[in-house]
Design an enzyme around this catalytic site. Structure first.
Site, PDB file in Angstrom:
ATOM      1  N   GLY A   1       8.947  28.303   9.143  1.00 22.38           N
ATOM      2  CA  GLY A   1       7.686  29.024   8.707  1.00 22.38           C
ATOM      3  C   GLY A   1       6.907  28.032   8.609  1.00 22.38           C
ATOM      4  O   GLY A   1       6.484  27.109   9.832  1.00 22.38           O
ATOM      5  N   CYS A   2       6.199  27.180   7.895  1.00 22.14           N
ATOM      6  CA  CYS A   2       5.915  26.238   7.508  1.00 22.14           C
ATOM      7  C   CYS A   2       5.629  25.145   8.085  1.00 22.14           C
ATOM      8  O   CYS A   2       4.959  23.861   8.206  1.00 22.14           O
ATOM      9  CB  CYS A   2       5.236  25.912   5.734  1.00 22.14           C
TER      10      CYS A   2
END
Length: 245
Positions: free
Chosen positions: A131-132
């Site tokens: 994700g990040c």
């Protein structure tokens, strides 16, 4: 690596590092936290710019449409899970930002900070890989930074997404390395700078010695010329006296 290096630490907040929270304590994340902590100690000792972030919101109205329930329920500015893990955070050194999207670079002052510091290469650490970390890696690439992701300094809740996303960013946007290589690089850079400084000092010392030698030779030449001038003067006076007599 190219040019000056900067480091980002993405979302190593208690929500991901404390097992009491729904997303906390995953083995890969904890491994990444430990390796990042020892890497950052070396980086700070070498004066490397570090930007650290956490994700939090005032209310659900000002957050994006997260599909992760724990993010919607707990990622609040006043929630204890939003605090940065003390293992990776130095309040007297790190630049800290609160981010609102997956990327640490999205609508934060991290890029201007790195530009001011003259950073050309960015090392990405933190969680979660799928994700990040992926989003921050792509943004780093898009901003024109040479980008490196140490595999053992990032983590995810599941190993599959961790491996797949590292493989994908590694063939498109970034170099995938590890903490030991990053630490060795900084230590080697210091050694090379020290050796270069010593070489420069040696050149200065040799220059000083050469200048001293030149000064000695110059003094000898001046003294010799003065002596010859005095002798010529005396000889001229003697010759003139002889003619007058």
């Amino acid at each position: 690596m190219r040019g000056k290096v900067g480091i980002v630490v993405v979302d190593y907040q208690l929500a991901f590092t404390e097992p009491r929270y729904p997303l906390g304590g995953a083995p890969l994340v904890m491994r990444g936290l430990e390796n990042t902590a020892r890497f950052l100690k070396v980086a700070r000792a070498h004066n490397v710019p570090i930007a650290t972030c956490f994700t939090a919101y005032k209310t659900e109205r000002d957050m994006p449409h997260w599909k992760v329930a724990a993010v919607r329920d707990q990622f609040r500015l006043d929630h204890p899970s939003s605090a940065l893990d003390p293992q990776i955070y130095d309040k007297d050194y790190d630049v800290v930002v609160c981010k609102f999207g997956p990327s640490i670079f999205f609508q934060t002052p991290v890029v201007p900070y790195f530009i001011k510091e003259g950073v050309e290469t960015v090392i990405i650490t933190g969680c979660n890989t799928s994700g990040c970390i992926r989003a921050s890696t792509i943004d780093s690439f898009q901003w024109g930074f040479r980008t490196i992701v140490p595999e053992d300094c990032v983590g995810d809740i599941e190993e599959g997404p961790h491996r797949v996303n590292l493989h994908d960013v590694g063939r498109r946007y970034a170099d995938v390395s590890n903490a030991d290589n990053m630490i060795a690089y900084f230590k080697q850079s210091t050694t090379l700078k020290f050796q270069s400084a010593r070489a420069h000092v040696g050149q200065v010392e040799r220059g000083v010695q050469a200048l001293k030698l030149f000064t000695v030779i110059q003094n000898v030449v001046v003294a010799s010329l003065s002596l010859k001038a005095e002798q010529f003067k005396q000889q001229s006076h003697g010759a003139l006296g002889a003619r007058l007599r």
